[in-house]
Enzyme design. Structure first.
Site, PDB file in Angstrom:
ATOM      1  N   ILE A 280       0.896  -1.339  -0.057  1.00 43.91           N
ATOM      2  CA  ILE A 280       0.167   0.103  -0.428  1.00 43.91           C
ATOM      3  C   ILE A 280       0.466   1.037  -0.200  1.00 43.91           C
ATOM      4  O   ILE A 280       1.846   1.865   1.130  1.00 43.91           O
ATOM      5  CB  ILE A 280      -1.306  -0.090   1.117  1.00 43.91           C
ATOM      6  CG1 ILE A 280      -1.873  -1.398   1.801  1.00 43.91           C
ATOM      7  CG2 ILE A 280      -1.701   1.252   1.833  1.00 43.91           C
ATOM      8  CD1 ILE A 280      -2.798  -1.685   0.331  1.00 43.91           C
TER       9      ILE A 280
ATOM     10  N   ALA B  24      12.676  -4.424   9.112  1.00 40.69           N
ATOM     11  CA  ALA B  24      12.039  -3.472   9.771  1.00 40.69           C
ATOM     12  C   ALA B  24      11.246  -2.904   8.498  1.00 40.69           C
ATOM     13  O   ALA B  24      12.479  -2.545   7.757  1.00 40.69           O
ATOM     14  CB  ALA B  24      12.233  -2.260  10.708  1.00 40.69           C
TER      15      ALA B  24
ATOM     16  N   ASN C  47      10.535   0.698   8.094  1.00 39.67           N
ATOM     17  CA  ASN C  47      11.486   2.296   8.512  1.00 39.67           C
ATOM     18  C   ASN C  47      11.967   2.464   7.636  1.00 39.67           C
ATOM     19  O   ASN C  47      12.557   3.392   7.037  1.00 39.67           O
ATOM     20  CB  ASN C  47      11.748   2.577   9.660  1.00 39.67           C
ATOM     21  CG  ASN C  47      12.435   1.425  10.887  1.00 39.67           C
ATOM     22  OD1 ASN C  47      12.332   0.938   9.789  1.00 39.67           O
ATOM     23  ND2 ASN C  47      12.917   2.873  12.113  1.00 39.67           N
TER      24      ASN C  47
ATOM     25  N   SER D 178      10.421  -6.178   6.182  1.00 45.69           N
ATOM     26  CA  SER D 178       9.655  -6.330   6.777  1.00 45.69           C
ATOM     27  C   SER D 178       7.902  -6.634   5.277  1.00 45.69           C
ATOM     28  O   SER D 178       7.856  -5.946   4.644  1.00 45.69           O
ATOM     29  CB  SER D 178       8.620  -4.847   7.356  1.00 45.69           C
ATOM     30  OG  SER D 178       7.894  -5.283   7.927  1.00 45.69           O
TER      31      SER D 178
ATOM     32  N   SER E 163      10.970  -4.254  16.926  1.00 47.42           N
ATOM     33  CA  SER E 163      10.726  -3.742  17.886  1.00 47.42           C
ATOM     34  C   SER E 163      10.477  -4.722  19.296  1.00 47.42           C
ATOM     35  O   SER E 163      11.719  -6.056  19.112  1.00 47.42           O
ATOM     36  CB  SER E 163       8.612  -4.241  18.412  1.00 47.42           C
ATOM     37  OG  SER E 163       8.553  -5.730  18.230  1.00 47.42           O
TER      38      SER E 163
ATOM     39  N   GLU F  81      18.422  -5.325  16.965  1.00 43.78           N
ATOM     40  CA  GLU F  81      18.610  -3.860  16.910  1.00 43.78           C
ATOM     41  C   GLU F  81      16.914  -3.559  17.284  1.00 43.78           C
ATOM     42  O   GLU F  81      15.991  -3.376  15.973  1.00 43.78           O
ATOM     43  CB  GLU F  81      19.010  -3.294  15.310  1.00 43.78           C
ATOM     44  CG  GLU F  81      20.337  -3.154  15.116  1.00 43.78           C
ATOM     45  CD  GLU F  81      21.121  -2.384  15.600  1.00 43.78           C
ATOM     46  OE1 GLU F  81      20.773  -2.361  16.741  1.00 43.78           O
ATOM     47  OE2 GLU F  81      22.700  -2.482  15.596  1.00 43.78           O
TER      48      GLU F  81
ATOM     49  N   CYS G  93      13.916   4.581  15.023  1.00 42.52           N
ATOM     50  CA  CYS G  93      14.457   3.703  16.818  1.00 42.52           C
ATOM     51  C   CYS G  93      15.504   4.751  17.476  1.00 42.52           C
ATOM     52  O   CYS G  93      14.999   4.603  18.562  1.00 42.52           O
ATOM     53  CB  CYS G  93      14.943   1.910  16.442  1.00 42.52           C
ATOM     54  SG  CYS G  93      16.457   2.620  14.956  1.00 42.52           S
TER      55      CYS G  93
ATOM     56  N   GLU H 158       7.555   3.050  24.296  1.00 48.14           N
ATOM     57  CA  GLU H 158       8.343   4.047  22.379  1.00 48.14           C
ATOM     58  C   GLU H 158       7.095   3.943  21.706  1.00 48.14           C
ATOM     59  O   GLU H 158       6.170   3.214  21.651  1.00 48.14           O
ATOM     60  CB  GLU H 158       9.143   2.715  21.281  1.00 48.14           C
ATOM     61  CG  GLU H 158       9.704   3.297  20.001  1.00 48.14           C
ATOM     62  CD  GLU H 158      10.136   2.101  19.743  1.00 48.14           C
ATOM     63  OE1 GLU H 158      10.635   0.820  19.474  1.00 48.14           O
ATOM     64  OE2 GLU H 158      11.716   2.640  18.844  1.00 48.14           O
TER      65      GLU H 158
ATOM     66  N   LYS I 103      20.833  -1.917  27.160  1.00 47.13           N
ATOM     67  CA  LYS I 103      20.438  -2.220  27.910  1.00 47.13           C
ATOM     68  C   LYS I 103      19.037  -3.006  26.832  1.00 47.13           C
ATOM     69  O   LYS I 103      19.794  -3.881  25.993  1.00 47.13           O
ATOM     70  CB  LYS I 103      19.308  -1.491  28.614  1.00 47.13           C
ATOM     71  CG  LYS I 103      20.325  -0.554  29.872  1.00 47.13           C
ATOM     72  CD  LYS I 103      19.541   0.386  31.016  1.00 47.13           C
ATOM     73  CE  LYS I 103      18.841   1.303  29.573  1.00 47.13           C
ATOM     74  NZ  LYS I 103      19.038   2.788  31.250  1.00 47.13           N
TER      75      LYS I 103
ATOM     76  N   GLU J  14      25.481  -2.797  14.599  1.00 46.42           N
ATOM     77  CA  GLU J  14      26.385  -2.963  13.056  1.00 46.42           C
ATOM     78  C   GLU J  14      26.914  -2.241  12.460  1.00 46.42           C
ATOM     79  O   GLU J  14      27.536  -0.834  13.389  1.00 46.42           O
ATOM     80  CB  GLU J  14      24.757  -2.779  12.466  1.00 46.42           C
ATOM     81  CG  GLU J  14      23.675  -3.665  13.065  1.00 46.42           C
ATOM     82  CD  GLU J  14      22.886  -3.448  11.798  1.00 46.42           C
ATOM     83  OE1 GLU J  14      21.638  -2.796  11.909  1.00 46.42           O
ATOM     84  OE2 GLU J  14      22.094  -4.749  11.251  1.00 46.42           O
TER      85      GLU J  14
HETATM   86  O1  TXE Z   1       7.548  -4.606  14.027  1.00 48.39           O
HETATM   87  P1  TXE Z   1       7.800  -6.844  14.754  1.00 48.39           P
HETATM   88  P2  TXE Z   1       6.418  -4.643  13.571  1.00 48.39           P
HETATM   89  C1  TXE Z   1       8.400  -1.258  16.833  1.00 48.39           C
HETATM   90  C2  TXE Z   1       8.199   0.275  16.661  1.00 48.39           C
HETATM   91  C3  TXE Z   1       6.174  -0.259  16.342  1.00 48.39           C
HETATM   92  C4  TXE Z   1       6.007  -1.535  16.238  1.00 48.39           C
HETATM   93  C5  TXE Z   1       5.741  -2.931  15.741  1.00 48.39           C
HETATM   94  O2  TXE Z   1       7.590   0.110  17.831  1.00 48.39           O
HETATM   95  O3  TXE Z   1       5.147   0.141  16.437  1.00 48.39           O
HETATM   96  O4  TXE Z   1       7.760  -2.378  16.613  1.00 48.39           O
HETATM   97  O5  TXE Z   1       6.535  -3.360  14.495  1.00 48.39           O
HETATM   98  C6  TXE Z   1       9.822  -9.494  11.998  1.00 48.39           C
HETATM   99  N1  TXE Z   1      10.395 -14.270  14.229  1.00 48.39           N
HETATM  100  N2  TXE Z   1       9.473  -0.804  15.627  1.00 48.39           N
HETATM  101  O6  TXE Z   1       4.985  -4.940  13.615  1.00 48.39           O
HETATM  102  O7  TXE Z   1       6.991  -7.035  15.136  1.00 48.39           O
HETATM  103  C7  TXE Z   1       8.562  -9.126  11.212  1.00 48.39           C
HETATM  104  O8  TXE Z   1       8.140  -9.993  10.115  1.00 48.39           O
HETATM  105  C8  TXE Z   1      11.098 -13.452  13.238  1.00 48.39           C
HETATM  106  C9  TXE Z   1      10.820  -0.530  15.967  1.00 48.39           C
HETATM  107  O9  TXE Z   1       6.878  -3.849  12.344  1.00 48.39           O
HETATM  108  O10 TXE Z   1       8.902  -5.846  15.689  1.00 48.39           O
HETATM  109  C10 TXE Z   1       8.969  -7.754  10.587  1.00 48.39           C
HETATM  110  O11 TXE Z   1       9.999  -7.722   9.396  1.00 48.39           O
HETATM  111  N3  TXE Z   1      10.753 -12.436  12.722  1.00 48.39           N
HETATM  112  C11 TXE Z   1      12.277  -0.931  14.859  1.00 48.39           C
HETATM  113  C12 TXE Z   1      10.056  -7.559  11.294  1.00 48.39           C
HETATM  114  O12 TXE Z   1      10.175  -9.207  12.471  1.00 48.39           O
HETATM  115  C13 TXE Z   1       9.924 -12.123  13.278  1.00 48.39           C
HETATM  116  C14 TXE Z   1      11.052  -0.939  13.220  1.00 48.39           C
HETATM  117  C15 TXE Z   1       9.430  -6.906  12.577  1.00 48.39           C
HETATM  118  O13 TXE Z   1       8.792  -6.795  13.410  1.00 48.39           O
HETATM  119  C16 TXE Z   1       8.627 -12.660  14.366  1.00 48.39           C
HETATM  120  C17 TXE Z   1      10.224  -1.290  13.194  1.00 48.39           C
HETATM  121  C18 TXE Z   1       9.428 -13.466  14.528  1.00 48.39           C
HETATM  122  N4  TXE Z   1       8.955 -14.211  15.749  1.00 48.39           N
HETATM  123  C19 TXE Z   1       8.859  -1.179  14.909  1.00 48.39           C
HETATM  124  N5  TXE Z   1       7.695 -11.754  14.162  1.00 48.39           N
HETATM  125  C20 TXE Z   1      13.204   0.057  15.451  1.00 48.39           C
HETATM  126  N6  TXE Z   1      13.404  -0.308  16.669  1.00 48.39           N
HETATM  127  O14 TXE Z   1      13.689   0.521  14.561  1.00 48.39           O
HETATM  128  C21 TXE Z   1       7.910 -10.221  13.768  1.00 48.39           C
HETATM  129  N7  TXE Z   1       8.940 -10.986  12.982  1.00 48.39           N
END
Ligand code: TXE
Length: 481
Positions: free
Chosen positions: A25, A148, A150, A175, A226, A247, A281, A378, A448, A455
């Site tokens: 999308i 992710a 972003n 993602s 996350s 990360e 992040c 966050e 923490k 990286e």
């Molecule tokens: O992240 P997820 P999402 C935070 C931010 C956001 C929240 C949710 O607060 O609102 O996370 O975002 C894969 N085994 N950040 O849902 O779920 C998933 O498919 C292996 C912070 O997008 O953490 C994706 O490719 N992989 C962050 C990746 O993990 C798994 C940037 C991240 O997904 C998995 C993005 C599993 N069990 C979101 N479950 C930052 N710190 O930069 C999910 N994934």
């Protein structure tokens, strides 16, 4: 925008329409611009098998040859920056003004940097009297990268470039929100000369990621995501004694003292909260402002935030675009509601725009206190919390009172205080009179709850290789009996 196929495996595009459809999308208008399919078990198997088969041959190339391929990929990315930036903007909704300078270019930097050092990776020699020893830096094997949404192009390269430089191969899963850009990185690496199977991309959500992490052929996992997902993936990697880099998120402090350069401090607060619509992040989402400068800071911040040009991210004049998705927008809106109900003072924004697309105004809360939800969790959206403080001692204690430790910064004209404060901040990346610059030369990663490992920089080499020690006996072996 529709890619040739959903996956890129063993040097070529691969499709399997039996996988669950994933709509892509464009967040600026909600229109579907492409559709890919999640990897089926057959696609996962093909990707893992091709990465496994390619690894020994790739590692056997001399470093200068591997490096040349990475550097060639960097050049191709730079030549195609416009096209790749357009795609990143469509995939994420980030303004083209940003993607032209921060995404494909950052991927090229990583490929160039790690391409440049591939030739000089090696071990050490140690003389032990007559005997001697040496260490070898050897690859880990097949690495899994999970991204992710972003920074889809950047994340693919930040993980892929050091992995490949060290002689590993990679299966990368972007993602499910942003599946398009990593395919381009894979395509370009092959064009640059990477043998089939060295860098593979497959699509899917958490279940596909989980299957990759748990595959016995996976030697290392690097996740950007996350904190909740990080804990799951880290635990799954640990269960099979795999290497892991995590990360994760943050709630980083940006500390502004009375003597700071006001314009720079305001610029930093804007960058640290509103660049990429706040979806970064390392953002400095807790802006601690010393009481003496508070009114002047807020007045200037509000004046400058009113200048944000919110619009179509494809327009080069736009400097504030939509959020990545309706879901992320809903999360952000719920935090804004909590901020208001818990007594923070909303001084700018707070509203969804009355137009198609996942648009929300840049939002600023003042008089935020440490216990409020918006100061603890966050948000990952354009919501800045401004908190007051009086003394250095007080602000440091509060800045560190968080489960996270990704980043932090101080703005002050006092040289000794600047260093004292960043030394005390419990975070992996700190800035003095600057924010969110993360060049490839510098380690990036959290303390923490923000993660493990680093990286970029030479530090990443340590996380994508392992040392083997060889002791060389030069004399007859003696034994007690
Ligand atoms: O992240 P997820 P999402 C935070 C931010 C956001 C929240 C949710 O607060 O609102 O996370 O975002 C894969 N085994 N950040 O849902 O779920 C998933 O498919 C292996 C912070 O997008 O953490 C994706 O490719 N992989 C962050 C990746 O993990 C798994 C940037 C991240 O997904 C998995 C993005 C599993 N069990 C979101 N479950 C930052 N710190 O930069 C999910 N994934």
């Amino acid at each position: 925008m529709q890619p040739t196929a959903s996956h890129f495996v063993n040097g070529a595009y691969l499709e399997d329409t039996a996988g669950a459809p994933i709509p892509v999308i464009f967040p600026a208008n909600g229109e579907q611009i492409a559709r890919v399919h999640a990897a089926t078990p057959a696609v996962i198997e093909a990707a893992m098998a091709s990465a496994k088969a390619a690894q020994a041959g790739w590692a056997a190339l001399i470093g200068v040859e591997r490096g040349r391929i990475l550097r060639r990929a960097a050049d191709i990315i730079r030549e195609r920056n416009r096209e790749l930036s357009d795609l990143e903007t469509l995939d994420t909704g980030k303004p083209i003004q940003e993607t032209l300078v921060a995404d494909a270019t950052s991927a090229a930097d990583a490929l160039e940097y790690f391409g440049g050092i591939a030739a000089s990776l090696g071990g050490e020699h140690m003389q032990l009297g007559g005997d001697w020893a040496y260490t070898m830096r050897v690859p880990l094997g097949v690495c899994v990268g999970i991204g992710a949404w972003n920074y889809p192009t950047q994340i693919a390269a930040w993980k892929g470039a050091p992995a490949l430089a060290c002689g590993n191969t990679m299966v990368f899963k972007p993602s499910e929100q942003t599946p398009l850009c990593a395919l381009k990185v894979a395509e370009i690496l092959v064009e640059a000369g990477a043998p089939p199977g060295v860098f593979n991309v497959i699509q899917g959500a958490g279940l596909v990621g989980k299957a990759l992490v748990e595959d016995p052929r996976t030697a290392k996992v690097s996740l950007t995501g996350s904190a909740a997902t990080g804990k799951k993936v880290y635990a799954a990697a640990a269960a099979q004694m795999k290497h892991a880099t995590m990360e994760l998120g943050g709630k980083s402090p940006l500390i502004i003292f009375d003597d700071a350069d006001l314009e720079s401090a305001v610029s930093a607060a804007i960058n640290a909260n509103f660049y990429s619509s706040g979806q970064i992040c390392s953002n400095g989402t807790r802006v601690f402002v010393q009481r003496g400068i508070k009114d002047a800071f807020l007045a200037r911040l509000l004046k400058r935030t009113a200048n944000a040009i919110i619009g179509d991210p494809r327009d080069e004049a736009t400097n504030f675009g939509p959020m990545v998705s309706e879901e992320q927008l809903a999360i952000t809106c719920s935090y804004i509601k909590k901020g208001i109900s818990e007594g923070a003072r909303l001084v700018h924004g707070g509203n969804r725009l009355n137009q198609p697309g996942a648009y929300i105004e840049p939002t600023i809360f003042a008089d935020v206190t440490d216990d409020m939800t918006i100061a603890r969790e966050e948000i990952f959206g354009p919501v800045m919390s401004v908190l007051d403080f009086d003394t250095e001692e007080d602000v440091l204690e509060r800045a560190n009172a968080t489960e996270f430790g990704l980043s932090g910064a101080v703005f002050t004209a006092d040289l000794t205080r600047a260093h004292r404060v960043v030394h005390a901040i419990q975070a992996g990346s700190c800035w003095i009179n600057q924010y969110n610059l993360t060049p490839v030369e510098l380690p990036f990663g959290g303390m923490k709850g923000s993660g493990v490992g680093r990286e970029n920089s030479m530090a990443a080499i340590g996380h994508y290789s392992q040392l083997k020690t060889v002791y060389v006996g030069m004399s007859p072996v003696e034994a007690a009996f």
